[in-house]
Write a protein that holds these residues in place. Structure first.
Motif, short mmCIF file in Angstrom:
data_model
loop_
_atom_site.label_atom_id
_atom_site.label_comp_id
_atom_site.label_asym_id
_atom_site.label_seq_id
_atom_site.Cartn_x
_atom_site.Cartn_y
_atom_site.Cartn_z
N ASN A 137 2.69 4.04 -7.11
CA ASN A 137 2.31 2.86 -7.89
C ASN A 137 0.97 3.06 -8.62
O ASN A 137 0.88 2.85 -9.84
N VAL A 138 -0.05 3.44 -7.91
CA VAL A 138 -1.38 3.53 -8.52
C VAL A 138 -1.41 4.63 -9.58
O VAL A 138 -1.89 4.43 -10.70
N SER A 165 3.21 14.52 -1.99
CA SER A 165 2.67 15.22 -0.83
C SER A 165 3.17 16.66 -0.71
O SER A 165 2.66 17.42 0.11
N ARG A 219 11.52 13.74 -6.02
CA ARG A 219 10.28 14.49 -5.79
C ARG A 219 9.69 14.94 -7.13
O ARG A 219 10.43 15.24 -8.07
N ASP A 222 0.90 -1.16 0.00
CA ASP A 222 0.00 0.00 0.00
C ASP A 222 0.94 1.21 0.00
O ASP A 222 2.11 1.09 -0.41
N ASN A 275 -7.93 5.05 -1.71
CA ASN A 275 -9.01 4.67 -0.81
C ASN A 275 -9.59 5.90 -0.14
O ASN A 275 -8.85 6.66 0.50
N GLY A 332 3.78 3.50 0.61
CA GLY A 332 5.09 3.30 1.24
C GLY A 332 5.57 1.85 1.24
O GLY A 332 6.67 1.56 1.72
N THR A 378 -3.89 -2.03 -9.96
CA THR A 378 -4.83 -1.06 -9.37
C THR A 378 -5.11 0.07 -10.36
O THR A 378 -6.27 0.44 -10.58
P1 NDP Z 1 2.61 4.88 -3.11
O1 NDP Z 1 3.30 4.97 -1.82
O2 NDP Z 1 3.22 4.13 -4.23
O3 NDP Z 1 2.27 6.34 -3.65
C1 NDP Z 1 1.52 7.23 -2.89
C2 NDP Z 1 1.49 8.56 -3.59
O4 NDP Z 1 0.57 9.41 -2.92
C3 NDP Z 1 2.83 9.28 -3.55
O5 NDP Z 1 2.96 10.10 -4.68
C4 NDP Z 1 2.71 10.09 -2.28
O6 NDP Z 1 3.56 11.22 -2.24
C5 NDP Z 1 1.27 10.52 -2.32
N1 NDP Z 1 0.78 10.73 -0.96
C6 NDP Z 1 0.82 9.86 0.07
N2 NDP Z 1 0.30 10.41 1.18
C7 NDP Z 1 -0.06 11.66 0.83
C8 NDP Z 1 -0.66 12.73 1.53
N3 NDP Z 1 -0.96 12.62 2.83
N4 NDP Z 1 -0.92 13.88 0.83
C9 NDP Z 1 -0.61 13.99 -0.47
N5 NDP Z 1 -0.03 13.01 -1.19
C10 NDP Z 1 0.23 11.87 -0.55
O7 NDP Z 1 1.15 4.27 -2.76
P2 NDP Z 1 0.08 3.62 -3.75
O8 NDP Z 1 0.16 4.24 -5.09
O9 NDP Z 1 0.18 2.16 -3.62
O10 NDP Z 1 -1.30 4.04 -3.04
C11 NDP Z 1 -2.02 5.21 -3.36
C12 NDP Z 1 -3.47 5.07 -2.93
O11 NDP Z 1 -4.06 3.93 -3.59
C13 NDP Z 1 -3.67 4.83 -1.42
O12 NDP Z 1 -4.88 5.43 -1.02
C14 NDP Z 1 -3.83 3.30 -1.35
O13 NDP Z 1 -4.53 2.89 -0.19
C15 NDP Z 1 -4.63 3.05 -2.61
N6 NDP Z 1 -4.60 1.69 -3.12
C16 NDP Z 1 -3.41 1.09 -3.44
C17 NDP Z 1 -3.41 -0.19 -3.94
C18 NDP Z 1 -2.17 -0.85 -4.42
O14 NDP Z 1 -2.27 -1.90 -5.04
N7 NDP Z 1 -0.97 -0.29 -4.19
C19 NDP Z 1 -4.65 -0.96 -4.07
C20 NDP Z 1 -5.85 -0.21 -3.78
C21 NDP Z 1 -5.79 1.06 -3.30
P3 NDP Z 1 4.94 11.20 -1.40
O15 NDP Z 1 5.91 10.50 -2.28
O16 NDP Z 1 5.25 12.63 -1.18
O17 NDP Z 1 4.65 10.45 -0.12
#
Ligand code: NDP
Length: 445
Positions: A238-239, A260, A288, A164, A345, A166, A207
């Motif tokens: 990833n997503v 973020s 970044r 998920d 999510n 991180g 996803t």
């Molecule tokens: P990653 O860690 O690969 O990517 C997360 C991305 O979202 C990064 O660009 C991150 O930026 C950004 N982000 C995280 N937290 C925040 C925040 N508080 N405010 C703004 N930006 C933020 O995670 P995923 O791509 O796997 O997951 C993304 C979403 O998809 C989540 O909600 C996860 O629950 C959901 N999801 C993921 C699945 C999967 O298969 N991986 C399946 C179903 C749902 P930064 O690098 O700065 O942290």
């Protein structure tokens, strides 16, 4: 059941967990009518047993940083419900992680997994450890220490975690290595594994691809398609990356991505070469998103903001929960957005969801639209069990069929009298009924 009363009771018993309350509230009010058609559910207090997790593990994770200092974090695993299959759900490593967030995610996961048609229960886990700025050696030591505790409570037929926020292929690999060492067993205990050791083709893509397949189905109901549409994507993990890839393959134009710290807007569109750059930047150099404008100076970087103020046809939030506020939703609608499909999510606040539904645009909640990830995790479990690997084409075809099926179920349970499809209601009712029937069959346990 009286949804309001159930919600108030949960808030009283489990205070300070706003994300959990938010997720439960959305489900309770959309299933209330259907639930009350089945008095047998209330006789066994099914709703409370469905809202409260089966069990929760909390543990201290101790690890050594590169300076030799001992650090501590908190680890969790929320095993929510396993009536239709082993517990299944990702692990999140992010500084914001707390029990309320993981309880919301595990609750949502139960309905999502039910929708996939595959035999998986719902769970979620994680830690307040932030991989940001950590060396690979630190991440490895943390993952090993985390697994040292978690290993006792999971197993290929008990609970199968995945990635998920991180937690990607690197972290899953480190955790798998430690699990294998502890148990002296090579099993399908985690999904999202490397392709060389039991991972499934298309799992990294699943996803994002799944969300775009769902979007395609929604657009089809209006005789429309992704081709030629402008698209806002948030996140660059990833997503977000594989959402962008599929949008490009279908002829859409991706205008934004973010992290973020802020977002980038490229008026010429993020094409294949630019997306390759982003993938390398984020996945290899762990950089970044602002660095994009150094390489593509016609794009702009907006610090501290989300991309929802930009004009586009489609929005695909793919970062985190509550990233679209009510005001942002109003801006999107005023700017003519026709569809919002959630890769993340619960990225839309309750106010934002109301705005989308009142404007009668196509709006898909994450538990339906992002179910492709866990679906291919389920397919990874099947491949591990039969000790075989399927081709990318086979997995992708199955993913496509699953997303079509979820869409059809949402339409079946969510179509309102004026023909508008309430995808939130459709997903909740369809996901709920299967879990409820299985709970009834298995007695009060
Ligand atoms: P990653 O860690 O690969 O990517 C997360 C991305 O979202 C990064 O660009 C991150 O930026 C950004 N982000 C995280 N937290 C925040 C925040 N508080 N405010 C703004 N930006 C933020 O995670 P995923 O791509 O796997 O997951 C993304 C979403 O998809 C989540 O909600 C996860 O629950 C959901 N999801 C993921 C699945 C999967 O298969 N991986 C399946 C179903 C749902 P930064 O690098 O700065 O942290």
């Amino acid at each position: 059941m009286n949804a309001q009363k159930v919600l108030e009771d949960l808030k009283r018993r489990f205070p300070n967990e706003p994300e959990y309350h938010q997720a439960v509230e959305e489900v309770l009010f959309t299933i209330e009518e259907e639930y009350n058609k089945h008095p047998e559910f209330d006789r066994v207090n099914l709703i409370e047993r469905l809202c409260i997790p089966d069990r929760i593990y909390t543990f201290r994770v101790t690890w050594m940083d590169d300076n030799g200092k001992i650090q501590t974090n908190t680890g969790y695993r929320v095993q929510h419900n396993n009536v239709i299959g082993p517990y299944k759900g990702g692990i999140r490593f992010h500084s914001s992680v707390n029990l309320g967030i993981l309880k919301f995610l595990a609750f949502e996961q139960t309905f999502k997994n039910s929708l996939t048609t595959l035999p998986m229960g719902g769970a979620k886990g994680g830690s307040d450890f932030s991989p940001r700025g950590k060396s690979s050696a630190e991440v490895m030591r943390f993952c090993q220490s985390f697994m040292l505790e978690l290993a006792r409570n999971i197993g290929p037929d008990t609970d199968v975690p995945a990635g998920d926020i991180g937690v990607g292929g690197r972290e899953v690999g480190y955790m798998f290595g430690m699990y294998k060492k502890l148990t002296r067993e090579f099993s399908g205990v985690l999904t999202g594994k490397g392709i060389e050791f039991g991972g499934s083709l298309i799992r990294p893509e699943a996803t994002g691809y799944g969300n775009v397949y769902f979007l395609q189905e929604m657009l089809k109901t209006k005789g429309d398609s992704v081709e030629g549409k402008t698209v806002l994507i948030s996140g660059s993990g990833n997503v977000a990356q594989y959402t962008a890839e599929k949008v490009l393959q279908l002829g859409g134009k991706v205008l934004t991505m973010s992290d973020s710290d802020g977002y980038i807007y490229d008026p010429d569109g993020i094409d294949r070469a630019k997306l390759d750059y982003i993938m390398e930047l984020k996945n290899i150099y762990r950089g970044r998103i602002r660095e994009y404008v150094d390489v593509y100076p016609t794009a702009k970087y907006v610090a501290g903001q989300k991309p929802w103020g930009e004009k586009a046809d489609i929005a695909l939030p793919s970062a985190t929960q509550n990233e679209i506020s009510e005001e942002a939703a109003q801006t999107l609608v005023q700017n003519g957005v026709i569809a919002v499909s959630e890769g993340a999510n619960m990225p839309s606040t309750p106010g934002a969801i109301r705005v989308f539904q009142q404007a009668k645009i196509l709006y898909a909640p994450g538990k339906a639209a992002n179910a492709g990830g866990v679906s291919v995790s389920g397919l990874e479990m099947s491949q591990n069990s039969e000790r075989l690997s399927w081709t990318a084409e086979e997995v992708d075809n199955r993913l496509h069929a699953i997303m079509e099926n979820i869409h059809a179920n949402c339409v079946r349970y969510g179509t309102e009298s004026d023909g508008y499809v309430n995808y939130v209601k459709g997903a909740n009712v369809a996901g709920f009924m299967k879990v409820a029937k299985a709970m009834m069959a298995q007695g009060v346990v």
